[in-house]
Write an enzyme that holds these catalytic residues in place. Structure first.
Site, mmCIF file in Angstrom:
data_model
loop_
_atom_site.group_PDB
_atom_site.id
_atom_site.type_symbol
_atom_site.label_atom_id
_atom_site.label_comp_id
_atom_site.label_asym_id
_atom_site.label_seq_id
_atom_site.Cartn_x
_atom_site.Cartn_y
_atom_site.Cartn_z
ATOM 1 N N GLY A 190 45.166 47.130 42.278
ATOM 2 C CA GLY A 190 46.157 46.148 42.695
ATOM 3 C C GLY A 190 47.612 46.576 42.509
ATOM 4 O O GLY A 190 48.021 47.685 42.883
ATOM 5 N N ARG A 221 39.365 51.739 33.222
ATOM 6 C CA ARG A 221 38.364 52.411 34.063
ATOM 7 C C ARG A 221 38.779 53.869 34.327
ATOM 8 O O ARG A 221 39.593 54.175 35.184
ATOM 9 C CB ARG A 221 38.189 51.645 35.375
ATOM 10 C CG ARG A 221 37.413 50.342 35.179
ATOM 11 C CD ARG A 221 37.430 49.463 36.393
ATOM 12 N NE ARG A 221 38.696 48.776 36.585
ATOM 13 C CZ ARG A 221 38.946 47.921 37.578
ATOM 14 N NH1 ARG A 221 38.014 47.657 38.465
ATOM 15 N NH2 ARG A 221 40.126 47.341 37.668
ATOM 16 N N TYR A 248 45.680 30.142 31.879
ATOM 17 C CA TYR A 248 46.327 31.245 32.614
ATOM 18 C C TYR A 248 47.816 30.926 32.763
ATOM 19 O O TYR A 248 48.668 31.781 32.502
ATOM 20 C CB TYR A 248 45.673 31.461 33.989
ATOM 21 C CG TYR A 248 46.369 32.571 34.763
ATOM 22 C CD1 TYR A 248 46.320 33.891 34.323
ATOM 23 C CD2 TYR A 248 47.104 32.291 35.924
ATOM 24 C CE1 TYR A 248 46.987 34.907 35.007
ATOM 25 C CE2 TYR A 248 47.771 33.306 36.611
ATOM 26 C CZ TYR A 248 47.709 34.609 36.147
ATOM 27 O OH TYR A 248 48.376 35.620 36.814
ATOM 28 N N ALA A 252 46.958 50.334 35.886
ATOM 29 C CA ALA A 252 47.222 51.206 37.039
ATOM 30 C C ALA A 252 45.960 51.524 37.836
ATOM 31 O O ALA A 252 46.003 52.297 38.785
ATOM 32 C CB ALA A 252 47.887 52.494 36.560
ATOM 33 N N THR A 277 44.618 41.223 45.770
ATOM 34 C CA THR A 277 44.186 42.352 44.914
ATOM 35 C C THR A 277 42.774 42.018 44.412
ATOM 36 O O THR A 277 42.103 41.150 44.983
ATOM 37 C CB THR A 277 45.135 42.494 43.692
ATOM 38 O OG1 THR A 277 45.021 41.280 42.927
ATOM 39 C CG2 THR A 277 46.581 42.706 44.103
ATOM 40 N N GLU A 278 42.387 42.614 43.306
ATOM 41 C CA GLU A 278 41.089 42.252 42.706
ATOM 42 C C GLU A 278 41.218 41.017 41.806
ATOM 43 O O GLU A 278 40.246 40.607 41.158
ATOM 44 C CB GLU A 278 40.539 43.445 41.905
ATOM 45 C CG GLU A 278 40.186 44.614 42.812
ATOM 46 C CD GLU A 278 39.720 45.858 42.062
ATOM 47 O OE1 GLU A 278 39.427 45.774 40.856
ATOM 48 O OE2 GLU A 278 39.652 46.923 42.702
ATOM 49 N N VAL A 327 48.964 37.389 45.771
ATOM 50 C CA VAL A 327 48.886 38.814 46.137
ATOM 51 C C VAL A 327 47.407 39.171 46.283
ATOM 52 O O VAL A 327 46.621 38.909 45.360
ATOM 53 C CB VAL A 327 49.507 39.729 45.047
ATOM 54 C CG1 VAL A 327 49.689 41.137 45.585
ATOM 55 C CG2 VAL A 327 50.815 39.162 44.509
#
Ligand code: NDP
Ligand code: 8X3
Length: 250
Positions: free
Chosen positions: A13, A35, A150, A10, A185-186, A183
């Site tokens: 992204g 984090r 992946y 959460a 995001t990071e 998408v």
């Protein structure tokens, strides 16, 4: 307390956008990630519902058990679990890939999802109620060059989601899978180990999905009537036709 949603990953992204969107729908939020500062920022952003932040690494099964296995009573009635934490680490051929990257992807994307799910399920089974949304990927539907491990991790998420749906049928628990294409995001920053210039090229020349597009979809999925389960959704940017075919105007 209102309905409760637990969102892993959460801090960034898709997970962050989903936590915010579910909070806007009135769900109390359990926000998980590593984090702490980001979790605190998210908590400060959500003012309409209670928020519980939990800092743990999904790879660490004792930490998962410690954080989620004995939740305060008022947080145990989890209605929605969004298994989102995950990333790609590296983009390399099978002959040149890094074993550490492989460990990270399999440990986070597959085993982490399993550890979190296993810890949460007793709460849902006790109430014969719940909805688990696993974030897979188009990489779990098609393999592409250098995507090997992946893709393998996301094919595993696909298989595990289908199997969970069968096993949990009699428990009254819905299992859904969301398989996004590109998408912004990071995600690519993590895949390319902080190389932001390279990461930016992934999203150039077309309009990628935004994290909020995924959050919209997840809110839609979990707010369907009790008898409806959107079991699997492949969601792509309009400019993307397959894992590797993207109409880029560069
Ligand atoms: P981000 O990198 O923006 O977010 C990843 C999230 O996962 C972060 O909140 C991060 O939190 C968390 N996370 C990563 N590793 C761990 C860990 N070991 N323990 C706990 N949490 C962890 O990427 P996205 O939002 O794009 O990715 C979310 C999901 O969507 C992933 O499963 C990804 O595979 C999937 N996906 C993404 C696509 C894309 O194009 N972006 C497309 C298809 C699927 P923290 O670092 O604080 O722990
Ligand atoms: C993320 C999308 O195409 O980079 O799962 O694998 S892709």
């Amino acid at each position: 307390m209102s309905k409760i949603a637990l969102v892993t990953g959460a801090t960034s992204g898709i997970g962050k956008a989903t936590a915010l969107a579910l909070a806007a729908q009135g769900y109390s939020i359990i926000a998980a990630g590593r984090r702490t500062e980001r979790l605190e920022e998210l908590k400060a952003q959500i003012t309409n519902v209670p928020v519980l932040t939990l800092e743990f690494d999904v790879r660490d099964k004792e930490a998962v058990q410690q954080a989620l296995g004995s939740l305060p009573e008022e947080w145990q009635s989890i209605d929605v679990l969004v298994n989102n934490a995950g990333n790609a680490h590296g983009l390399a051929s099978i002959q040149s890939g890094s074993l550490d990257d492989w460990d990270a992807m399999l440990d986070i994307n597959v085993k982490g999802l399993l550890y979190v799910t296993h810890t949460i399920l007793p709460y849902m089974i006790e109430r014969k109620k719940g909805h688990i949304v696993n974030i897979g990927s188009i990489a779990g539907k098609e393999v592409y060059a250098n995507g090997n491990v992946y893709c393998g991790s996301k094919f595993a998420v696909d298989a595990i989601s289908k199997a969970m749906r069968i096993d949990l049928l009699q428990e009254g628990i819905k299992v859904s899978e969301v398989n996004p294409g590109l998408v912004e995001t990071e995600f690519s920053e993590v895949r390319f180990k902080g190389d932001t210039a390279r990461a930016a090229t992934v999203y150039q020349g077309y309009q990628p999905l935004q994290a909020e597009d995924l959050a919209d979809l997840i809110v839609f999925m979990v707010t369907r009537p009790a008898h409806v389960n959107l079991a699997e959704v492949l969601i792509l940017p309009a400019a993307q036709a397959s894992a590797t075919i993207v109409d880029k105007k560069l």
